[in-house]
Scaffold this active site. Sequence first.
Site, PDB file in Angstrom:
ATOM      1  N   CYS A 141       0.790  -1.285   0.113  1.00 40.10           N
ATOM      2  CA  CYS A 141      -0.088   0.006  -0.070  1.00 40.10           C
ATOM      3  C   CYS A 141       1.023   1.289  -0.023  1.00 40.10           C
ATOM      4  CB  CYS A 141      -0.891  -0.181   1.115  1.00 40.10           C
ATOM      5  SG  CYS A 141      -2.104  -1.112   1.110  1.00 40.10           S
TER       6      CYS A 141
ATOM      7  N   CYS B   5      14.263   9.753  -7.093  1.00 41.49           N
ATOM      8  CA  CYS B   5      12.990   9.304  -7.149  1.00 41.49           C
ATOM      9  C   CYS B   5      12.439   9.343  -5.711  1.00 41.49           C
ATOM     10  CB  CYS B   5      12.794   7.406  -7.582  1.00 41.49           C
ATOM     11  SG  CYS B   5      13.762   6.673  -6.296  1.00 41.49           S
TER      12      CYS B   5
END
Lengths: 459, 101
Positions: free
Chosen positions: A239, A412
């Site tokens: 998640c 990132c």
Amino acid sequence: MAQALATLREKFKEQEKEIAALREKVAQLEMSKTPAPRPDVKVTPPTSLTAKSSLSNEDIMRYSRQLLLPEFGVKGQINLSKTSVLVVGCGGLGCPLAQYLAAAGVGRLGLIDYDEVELNNLHRQVLHREENQGQAKALSAASAIKSLNSTVQCCPYQLQLSPENALDLIQQYDIVADCSDNVPTRYLVNDACVLSGKPLVSASALRMEGQLTIYNYKGGPCYRCLYPAPPPPDTVTNCSDGGVLGVVPGIMGCLQALEVFKIASGQGSSLHQQLMMFDAQDARFRSIKLRPRQSDCAVCGQNPSVTKLVDYESFCGSAATDKCRKLNLLSRDQRITVQAYKLMLDKAEPHLLLDVRPLVEVDICSLPFSLNIPLSQLEAKNSDDIHLLRERISHLKHQIAGISQPPVFVICKLGNDSQKAVNILEQMSGLQVDSIIVKDICGGLMAWANIVDPSFPQY
Amino acid sequence: MAAPLSLHLEFGGGAELLFNSEKKHQVSLPGQAGPWDIRQLLVWIQQNLLKERPELFIQGDTVRPGILVLINDADWELMGQLDYQLQDGDTVVFISTLHGG
Ligand SMILES: [Zn+2]
């Protein structure tokens, strides 16, 4: 006189300081005090549930609306009050599940979670409150359950379910609800349920989808019957990487509670040998007929090879948490720290900053001077993106005439994808684009937010 | 020579991300001498739909661990797995298992 006044003033100031310090101490203590019982760190058997033969007037009042259902009735209520349910994980599934089971009058709830409440949990883990941030999830959930229905026995376990404690714990409960968030725990819970003969109601959710099954129940399959081999670790999305809409685990946790409820009250689960899938995007449920128990299953088959709990983290090749894994693909000289990058920025050294996150994450936040090309598009060698990259690099080269290889830094979210991108860019260097020096910014934007710029959003 | 087969393919649970994030695919398999089975369908998918990173979907001649195959709303294990002979109009679903909570 003046002297006395000065002394008094000095004393007054000191006292004021002392009071301020005391006030702060009180505030701190108040913040950290926990209304819930101490978590069971070692597993002690809870007191047994006393079997009621009839309902009290208060029970009748509280549960009247469900007592009126012929499918449930007084018998169902009494059965439910004798049932204990172990909830593995007090997150997006465990919260609604525990909430509805407690509200309906389940006898005992065991609440396991090793983790603490964080702000980014609250959109889906609906038992936890803003003021419980930093508190153990098991305790936070237990205190919410207590205030909802004080007649429910509630046992919080602030621990990681492990091969060492799983059997002891599970043996004390009638039904197990798998509300966990990682692959090793799912295999561990499955094996422990098979070995101790307990039905396992298992739900999962990610992004906009959910799945629900009951394992080890009335000749149906176990988790291993369906998935004899674990998925390769890099195919597993959690998640915190993939995202999840809060209401999706909410729906799945409620359906999971419903099946637990039906088993506990004596009606039995409808999901025997079935998998229910929910697609929130299409608002569609789909029920699938599953294979029966497999005779060659490693744990529930005729000649099981798994006869005691094993090391599930090494079986699955991943850790029993949903925290992100840290890759280490590059050598030290291919990486720089966020601090070193900040120094470079301060000196205004010309370079290209390439952000390789997907667009949906760049929309959340980004460094204003970065160029965004998602890793997937680099991997696919998307021609538009390669063209853009080539132009930016050749522009940079003109800007810093004299340096043969312009520097490119890759960033990132956490510093995993950026390492993969560095490898791709190094292969492209001197071929599809001018020759460059590529470096990964260690720990990505979240390290930037933690170490360099606390005003940068964390997600 | 069997006639072309029309199939409804679906990908879910994240498996669709390998197929341009498209969950539903209406496909037509060309006619061939014998009937089509799932084993051949997997090869066809790899050659025609799956453009990149096939290892995230296929392993050897079957699907990778963690993907469940459903034929007309039943677990493929009940239908003969790789040997199931496809019929015109079949629905084949590939679901990646979810682990999140
Ligand atoms: Zn099994």
